[in-house]
Design a protein around this motif. Structure first.
Motif, mmCIF file in Angstrom:
data_model
loop_
_atom_site.group_PDB
_atom_site.id
_atom_site.type_symbol
_atom_site.label_atom_id
_atom_site.label_comp_id
_atom_site.label_asym_id
_atom_site.label_seq_id
_atom_site.Cartn_x
_atom_site.Cartn_y
_atom_site.Cartn_z
ATOM 1 N N TYR A 57 43.061 38.138 48.232
ATOM 2 C CA TYR A 57 42.169 39.271 47.947
ATOM 3 C C TYR A 57 42.610 40.486 48.768
ATOM 4 C CZ TYR A 57 37.949 42.092 47.526
ATOM 5 O OH TYR A 57 37.077 43.127 47.283
ATOM 6 N N SER A 58 42.878 40.279 50.041
ATOM 7 C CA SER A 58 43.300 41.387 50.910
ATOM 8 C C SER A 58 44.594 42.017 50.412
ATOM 9 C CB SER A 58 43.476 40.919 52.350
ATOM 10 O OG SER A 58 42.228 40.564 52.890
ATOM 11 N N LYS A 59 45.473 41.186 49.921
ATOM 12 C CA LYS A 59 46.778 41.664 49.453
ATOM 13 C C LYS A 59 46.689 42.365 48.094
ATOM 14 C CE LYS A 59 51.475 40.049 48.514
ATOM 15 N NZ LYS A 59 52.380 38.892 48.530
ATOM 16 N N HIS A 60 45.895 41.837 47.167
ATOM 17 C CA HIS A 60 45.927 42.304 45.788
ATOM 18 C C HIS A 60 44.674 43.032 45.293
ATOM 19 C CE1 HIS A 60 49.678 40.183 45.051
ATOM 20 N NE2 HIS A 60 49.146 39.081 45.550
ATOM 21 N N CYS A 61 43.547 42.852 45.937
ATOM 22 C CA CYS A 61 42.281 43.315 45.356
ATOM 23 C C CYS A 61 41.530 44.351 46.190
ATOM 24 C CB CYS A 61 41.347 42.128 45.127
ATOM 25 S SG CYS A 61 42.097 40.704 44.323
ATOM 26 N N LYS A 62 41.622 44.218 47.497
ATOM 27 C CA LYS A 62 40.799 45.004 48.419
ATOM 28 C C LYS A 62 40.972 46.515 48.266
ATOM 29 C CE LYS A 62 41.303 45.206 53.113
ATOM 30 N NZ LYS A 62 41.328 44.650 54.477
ATOM 31 N N SER A 63 42.170 46.968 47.929
ATOM 32 C CA SER A 63 42.405 48.415 47.846
ATOM 33 C C SER A 63 41.525 49.071 46.779
ATOM 34 C CB SER A 63 43.879 48.712 47.587
ATOM 35 O OG SER A 63 44.300 48.168 46.360
ATOM 36 N N CYS A 64 41.176 48.358 45.741
ATOM 37 C CA CYS A 64 40.282 48.902 44.710
ATOM 38 C C CYS A 64 38.837 48.406 44.882
ATOM 39 C CB CYS A 64 40.769 48.521 43.313
ATOM 40 S SG CYS A 64 42.334 49.278 42.857
ATOM 41 N N VAL A 99 35.255 35.052 34.958
ATOM 42 C CA VAL A 99 35.743 35.700 36.173
ATOM 43 C C VAL A 99 37.262 35.536 36.271
ATOM 44 C CG1 VAL A 99 35.625 35.759 38.695
ATOM 45 C CG2 VAL A 99 33.535 35.417 37.358
ATOM 46 N N TYR A 100 37.747 34.357 35.951
ATOM 47 C CA TYR A 100 39.185 34.090 35.957
ATOM 48 C C TYR A 100 39.901 35.044 35.006
ATOM 49 C CZ TYR A 100 43.587 31.470 35.561
ATOM 50 O OH TYR A 100 44.913 31.093 35.562
ATOM 51 N N TYR A 101 39.435 35.110 33.759
ATOM 52 C CA TYR A 101 40.069 35.962 32.754
ATOM 53 C C TYR A 101 40.068 37.428 33.194
ATOM 54 C CZ TYR A 101 41.307 38.056 28.298
ATOM 55 O OH TYR A 101 41.946 38.777 27.312
ATOM 56 N N GLN A 102 38.922 37.912 33.623
ATOM 57 C CA GLN A 102 38.816 39.307 34.032
ATOM 58 C C GLN A 102 39.700 39.604 35.243
ATOM 59 O OE1 GLN A 102 34.546 39.467 34.520
ATOM 60 N NE2 GLN A 102 34.264 40.325 32.475
ATOM 61 N N SER A 103 39.788 38.661 36.169
ATOM 62 C CA SER A 103 40.535 38.874 37.410
ATOM 63 C C SER A 103 42.039 38.666 37.256
ATOM 64 C CB SER A 103 40.032 37.919 38.499
ATOM 65 O OG SER A 103 38.661 38.114 38.731
ATOM 66 N N ILE A 104 42.443 37.701 36.479
ATOM 67 C CA ILE A 104 43.854 37.355 36.373
ATOM 68 C C ILE A 104 44.507 38.012 35.150
ATOM 69 C CG2 ILE A 104 45.548 35.474 36.240
ATOM 70 C CD1 ILE A 104 43.797 35.620 38.896
ATOM 71 N N ILE A 105 43.871 37.976 34.018
ATOM 72 C CA ILE A 105 44.439 38.550 32.796
ATOM 73 C C ILE A 105 44.224 40.069 32.776
ATOM 74 C CG2 ILE A 105 44.484 38.465 30.273
ATOM 75 C CD1 ILE A 105 45.361 35.831 31.796
ATOM 76 N N GLY A 106 43.002 40.506 33.087
ATOM 77 C CA GLY A 106 42.700 41.931 33.176
ATOM 78 C C GLY A 106 42.702 42.654 31.840
ATOM 79 N N TRP A 124 42.680 30.437 41.649
ATOM 80 C CA TRP A 124 41.333 29.900 41.827
ATOM 81 C C TRP A 124 40.801 30.179 43.228
ATOM 82 C CZ3 TRP A 124 38.140 29.383 38.164
ATOM 83 C CH2 TRP A 124 38.564 29.011 36.888
ATOM 84 N N ALA A 125 41.683 30.272 44.204
ATOM 85 C CA ALA A 125 41.238 30.618 45.564
ATOM 86 C C ALA A 125 40.660 32.032 45.588
ATOM 87 C CB ALA A 125 42.398 30.487 46.548
ATOM 88 N N VAL A 126 41.292 32.963 44.881
ATOM 89 C CA VAL A 126 40.759 34.330 44.799
ATOM 90 C C VAL A 126 39.388 34.313 44.133
ATOM 91 C CG1 VAL A 126 41.049 36.618 43.749
ATOM 92 C CG2 VAL A 126 42.996 35.490 44.821
#
Length: 136
Positions: A57-64, A99-106, A124-126
């Motif tokens: 999350y810190s690496k890929h998600c936190k900035s947004c 949540v998986y689809y929205q987060s990974i597929i986008g 799945w950890a994210v």
């Protein structure tokens, strides 16, 4: 008189902006059936998954999405889409596969992470981590 014209012009611009924002409703996600039945393989309190999820999350998600998943990261202001709030009741009620689809597929401004998070364990950890976030 000049002041009145400036004030009136400002009101017109403000009104136009308000109308534009009301016309932009949330576009529903079209989630394929195969994701609707997916279940998170991690327990909500799985310490290892939460630790890995927080790192990803810190690496890929936190900035947004911000430190606590409330859509207030430093890049959030430059994105037109609704970043959501991972601490909201609405988000907490979402199925794991959604949540998986929205987060990974986008889609649109939400990038696809299939090539950045190639390992299912990381994905799945994210999900486990963002589902654990609470209001701060």
């Amino acid at each position: 008189m000049k002041r009145a014209k400036v004030f009136t012009g400002s009101l017109v611009v403000l009104f136009a902006l308000l109308l534009m924002s009301f016309g932009q409703e949330k576009k529903p996600w079209d989630i394929p059936d195969k994701y609707m039945s997916m279940k998170n393989p991690n327990a909500a309190d799985d310490a290892d998954a939460l630790k890995l999820g927080k790192m990803m999350y810190s690496k890929h998600c936190k900035s947004c999405h911000g430190n606590f998943g409330q859509g207030d990261g430093p890049k959030a202001r430059s994105i037109d889409a609704d970043l959501g709030d991972f601490t909201s009741a609405e988000f907490k009620a979402e199925k794991d596969g959604v949540v998986y689809y929205q987060s990974i597929i986008g889609r649109d401004d939400m990038p696809n992470f299939e090539k950045k998070l190639i390992d299912e364990e990381e994905r799945w950890a994210v999900i486990t981590y963002i589902q654990s976030l609470e209001k701060k």
